[in-house]
Motif scaffolding. Structure first.
Motif, short mmCIF file in Angstrom:
data_model
loop_
_atom_site.label_atom_id
_atom_site.label_comp_id
_atom_site.label_asym_id
_atom_site.label_seq_id
_atom_site.Cartn_x
_atom_site.Cartn_y
_atom_site.Cartn_z
N SER A 294 45.44 24.91 44.56
CA SER A 294 43.97 24.21 44.82
C SER A 294 42.96 24.91 44.08
CB SER A 294 43.50 24.06 46.05
OG SER A 294 43.48 25.32 46.87
N LYS A 295 43.13 26.02 43.62
CA LYS A 295 42.08 26.88 42.81
C LYS A 295 42.81 27.43 41.65
CE LYS A 295 39.13 28.26 46.56
NZ LYS A 295 39.64 27.17 47.66
N LEU A 296 42.27 27.50 40.66
CA LEU A 296 42.26 28.10 39.28
C LEU A 296 41.35 29.32 39.09
CD1 LEU A 296 44.30 27.90 36.77
CD2 LEU A 296 42.28 26.90 35.66
N TYR A 297 41.94 30.45 39.07
CA TYR A 297 41.23 31.82 38.82
C TYR A 297 41.29 32.26 37.37
CZ TYR A 297 41.29 32.51 43.75
OH TYR A 297 41.05 32.24 45.18
N PHE A 298 40.31 32.49 36.84
CA PHE A 298 40.36 32.91 35.28
C PHE A 298 39.18 34.02 35.09
CE2 PHE A 298 37.42 29.63 35.89
CZ PHE A 298 36.27 29.57 35.10
N ALA A 299 39.15 34.82 33.87
CA ALA A 299 38.10 35.61 33.57
C ALA A 299 37.14 35.20 32.51
CB ALA A 299 38.76 36.72 32.79
N SER A 300 35.98 35.24 32.51
CA SER A 300 34.75 34.74 31.72
C SER A 300 33.56 35.66 31.44
CB SER A 300 34.64 33.35 32.24
OG SER A 300 33.62 32.71 31.32
N ASN A 301 33.17 35.52 30.27
CA ASN A 301 31.69 36.24 30.04
C ASN A 301 30.89 35.24 29.95
OD1 ASN A 301 32.68 34.97 27.73
ND2 ASN A 301 32.00 36.82 26.48
N MET A 302 30.66 34.13 30.59
CA MET A 302 29.92 33.08 30.88
C MET A 302 28.48 33.52 31.29
SD MET A 302 30.66 30.57 34.09
CE MET A 302 32.53 30.11 33.56
N PRO A 303 27.61 32.93 30.81
CA PRO A 303 26.12 33.48 31.17
C PRO A 303 25.95 33.52 32.75
CG PRO A 303 25.81 31.88 29.48
CD PRO A 303 27.18 31.97 29.70
N GLY A 304 25.22 34.45 33.41
CA GLY A 304 25.06 34.30 34.72
C GLY A 304 25.91 35.28 35.62
N GLY A 305 26.93 36.16 34.86
CA GLY A 305 27.65 37.04 35.62
C GLY A 305 27.06 38.34 35.79
N PHE A 306 27.89 39.40 36.30
CA PHE A 306 27.20 40.70 36.34
C PHE A 306 27.41 41.64 35.36
CE2 PHE A 306 28.51 39.01 40.59
CZ PHE A 306 27.51 39.22 41.51
N GLY A 307 28.02 41.17 34.34
CA GLY A 307 28.15 41.93 33.14
C GLY A 307 29.62 41.88 32.48
N GLY A 308 29.84 41.96 31.24
CA GLY A 308 31.19 42.04 30.87
C GLY A 308 31.84 40.57 30.80
N THR A 309 32.81 40.87 31.43
CA THR A 309 33.62 39.72 31.95
C THR A 309 34.17 39.77 33.66
OG1 THR A 309 35.79 40.81 31.40
CG2 THR A 309 34.88 39.20 29.85
N ASP A 310 33.71 38.56 34.16
CA ASP A 310 33.78 38.42 35.58
C ASP A 310 34.99 37.61 36.00
OD1 ASP A 310 31.59 40.27 35.86
OD2 ASP A 310 30.34 38.72 36.53
N ILE A 311 35.40 37.69 37.06
CA ILE A 311 36.50 36.69 37.44
C ILE A 311 35.72 35.75 38.30
CG2 ILE A 311 38.57 36.32 39.08
CD1 ILE A 311 39.12 39.27 38.28
N TYR A 312 36.23 34.43 37.79
CA TYR A 312 35.70 33.11 38.63
C TYR A 312 36.90 32.40 39.09
CZ TYR A 312 31.24 33.89 36.04
OH TYR A 312 30.15 34.30 35.24
N TYR A 313 36.55 31.29 39.87
CA TYR A 313 37.37 30.34 40.33
C TYR A 313 37.03 29.08 40.01
CZ TYR A 313 35.63 29.32 44.74
OH TYR A 313 34.92 28.85 45.90
N VAL A 314 37.65 27.84 40.03
CA VAL A 314 37.37 26.47 40.00
C VAL A 314 38.30 25.84 40.97
CG1 VAL A 314 36.34 26.31 37.77
CG2 VAL A 314 38.70 25.75 38.19
#
Length: 643
Positions: A294-314
């Motif tokens: 039900s969730k897809l986790y991934f790494a991203s450097n999209m704007p609004g993160g804490f810095g570098g690449t962060d881990i997100y989910y959708v």
């Protein structure tokens, strides 16, 4: 005279040509660096250093090139030169410290981390103040993971091992058996492709281009790593921004990573679709599915993160559409890089990071959650999974006993290699704490796990339902102490010796007896606390009044009262020293009461807890006033029996 003018003119022309040539080399180097072509950029910066042109700048950039190419042995040479430069940006203190960790020079690394912090850099202060203790705990901890050799690594890069339905998938830049090889400018290796083989055939076959994934997932650029849904019909994978034979770039000419999905049709992966939350201006990669899909986790450097690449989910909705990307928050993500998420079948998140406290470069961590599935802490997996180099792309089987990760540590066959492991499963000790008189659960009771000799291992509260749980080792004896204000402490032995391998849980419930309350017409005033000066165990003159009041209560009003003395320290200084200091404070308090005529039998115990039970957030990660630190340098008096 004319000859002299001619010579001068020629010299100036040659000088101008030389300057122009060096300026051209500098522009070429920066252009290569900005396009992530670090091998070529490093060569150009070396040339500038050799010719003495913008040497300081070229030295810093050359060090950065080697850091990006994950070669701390080379990076540390040039970072050492860089940090000696006048007016060097303080970020280079931090970069040098990280490169030093990559070559296991932890002592010198702490020196430069402290310089970075003192120069105004943002960093967790405990990263260097308690680093020695952290390393001791990591290297001395009992191993849970045991490495095994694999025979399918090449002299190039392999990582992203992932099992599904009896097959092993991984990504590799080997391209063996292929005549034309396209190379990636970052490291001059071929681009990554996804490979697959039957897990049971690993020992008997050679993996080459014939093992590349069938279908349209692999392209002429980077592809992988992957994750597959439980029904085996949908694959999510990383790829360079390339679809329908078109390579897309941002305004700077850079092609980012994106996440795509493919469907299995007649044993071939096809119908490639880009996911809707991708963007040309940032990267999304390293997809991982939750256990229920039900969730897809991934790494991203999209704007609004804490810095570098962060881990997100959708969220993946029932109709196949996707929710909005959600950042996992500051417990998991840091100002540096978090990558390669993986979620096991129990919902536990594993990931790699170079921002949390680690051994060097990327380490693998596990995220700890509370009863509401909120992230409360991250734990380093320790050795042998982690090393001073990059350790990443963790995978563990459904039963938790085996798995894979990748590393570029010394002793491998290629630049990145896949390592297999067997895991010694721990026992989950769990239970509920009750009031012995009315059998109601007791929330926020303090559970302290100790070894057989009484040395504290961990301490934590029961939840709102009085429940607790902690993972403990097999074949080991423990002591568990339960305490709560208003109740008598209880300590019981717990052993995991002799348990069958199939046993995964051990349940031990506790009941605590309430302390008898005094008669209503004889209320007992609060006892203490008293406080101590910094780095001192001597009773202060201003606290003798409170101690004398306690003596009066015990001698005259409550001649049968028994108490317990608990002493504490603030968080400054090594925790091992603070524990000893708090024990000295407990002893000096005890000695004072005894000197005033209190019978030793009426003081059930006197114990120091070091910095383990702070009354505020002054744990070394934030700046606190002296008054705030003072609140932690205390002795508390616990009434065990009033009459």
């Amino acid at each position: 005279m004319k000859l002299k003018n001619y010579i001068i003119t020629c010299s100036l022309v040659l000088l101008a040509l030389n300057v122009n040539a060096q300026e051209s080399t500098l522009k070429k180097a920066d252009n290569k660096f900005d396009k992530y072509a670090f091998v070529d950029a490093a060569s150009a910066y070396k040339e500038l250093i050799e010719k003495g042109y913008h040497t300081d700048y070229a030295t810093r950039k050359l060090a950065d090139c080697y850091a990006y190419m994950r070669s701390p042995e080379k990076a540390v040479v040039y970072y050492k030169m860089a940090v000696q430069q006048e007016h060097v940006p303080i970020d280079y203190y931090y970069k040098y410290a990280q490169a030093l960790r990559g070559i296991k020079d932890y002592k010198e690394s702490r020196v430069w981390l402290e310089k970075f912090y003192n120069a105004g850099g943002t960093i967790n202060e405990s990263l260097y103040r308690k680093d020695g203790e952290f390393l001791n705990s990591i290297f001395n901890a009992e191993h849970q993971y045991f490495l095994e050799d694999v025979n399918f690594n090449s002299k190039l890069s392999e990582f992203g091992a992932y099992e599904n339905n009896g097959n092993l998938y991984f990504v590799s830049s080997r391209d063996e058996g292929v005549a034309i090889k396209r190379k990636y400018a970052w490291n001059k290796e071929p681009f990554l492709d996804v490979y697959v083989t039957n897990k049971n055939a690993l020992d008997s076959i050679k993996i080459d281009h014939s093992n590349k994934l069938k279908g349209k997932v692999n392209s002429v650029y980077h592809d992988g790593p992957i994750t597959i849904t439980n029904d085996g019909k949908t694959m999510y994978f990383s790829r360079t921004n390339f679809i329908k034979n078109t390579l897309s770039r941002d305004n700077s000419g850079i092609s980012s990573l994106k996440i795509y999905k493919a469907t299995l049709v007649d044993d071939s992966w096809t119908n490639i679709e880009e996911l809707p939350f991708n963007d040309d201006t940032y990267s999304n990669g390293h997809p991982a599915l939750s256990a229920d899909g039900s969730k897809l986790y991934f790494a991203s450097n999209m704007p609004g993160g804490f810095g570098g690449t962060d881990i997100y989910y959708v969220d993946i909705k029932n109709d196949g559409t996707f929710g909005k990307p959600q950042n996992l928050g500051s417990t998991v993500n840091t100002t540096k890089n978090e990558r390669f998420p993986f979620v096991n079948n129990e919902g536990t998140l594993f990931f790699s990071s170079d921002g949390h406290h680690g051994l060097g470069l990327l380490d693998i961590f596990v995220a700890v959650t509370d009863a509401n599935n909120g992230f409360v802490n991250v734990v380093n997996l320790g050795v042998p999974v982690n090393s001073s180099k990059d350790d990443f792309s963790f995978f563990v089987s459904d039963d938790g006993t085996s798995g894979y990760f990748a590393s570029n540590r010394n002793g491998g066959l290629g630049s990145d290699d896949i390592y297999a492991f067997n895991r010694k499963l721990r026992i989950k000790l769990e239970g509920t704490i009750y009031d012995s008189e009315n059998n109601v659960p007791l929330p926020n009771a303090v559970v302290t796990l100790m070894d057989a000799n009484g040395k504290e291992i961990a301490s934590f509260p029961s939840d709102e339902n009085g429940a607790y749980e902690i993972n403990i080792n097999r074949d080991t004896d423990y002591m568990v102490n339960i305490s709560k204000d208003g109740y008598l402490n209880k300590t019981v032995p717990v052993s995991t010796k002799g348990l069958a391998p199939s046993v995964k849980n051990q349940t031990v419930d506790f009941t605590l007896q309430p302390i008898a309350k005094p008669e209503k017409d004889e209320p007992i005033s609060d006892l203490g606390p008293i406080y101590f000066n910094f780095d001192s165990a001597s009773v202060r003159n201003e606290d003798t009044t409170e101690l004398d009041r306690i003596v009066d209560l015990m001698q005259n009003k409550y001649p049968e009262m028994t108490i317990e003395i608990q002493s504490h320290s603030d968080s400054r200084g090594p925790s091992s020293y603070n524990l000893v200091l708090s024990e000295r404070r407990a002893k000096s308090t005890y000695d004072y009461l005894i000197s005033k005529g209190i019978n030793a039998d009426r003081i059930e115990s006197y114990k120091g807890y070091g910095e383990d039970k702070l009354v505020n957030g002054c744990d070394g990660t934030v700046k606190c006033s002296e008054k705030q630190h003072q609140q932690n340098r205390r002795t508390n008096f616990i009434i065990i029996k009033a009459k």
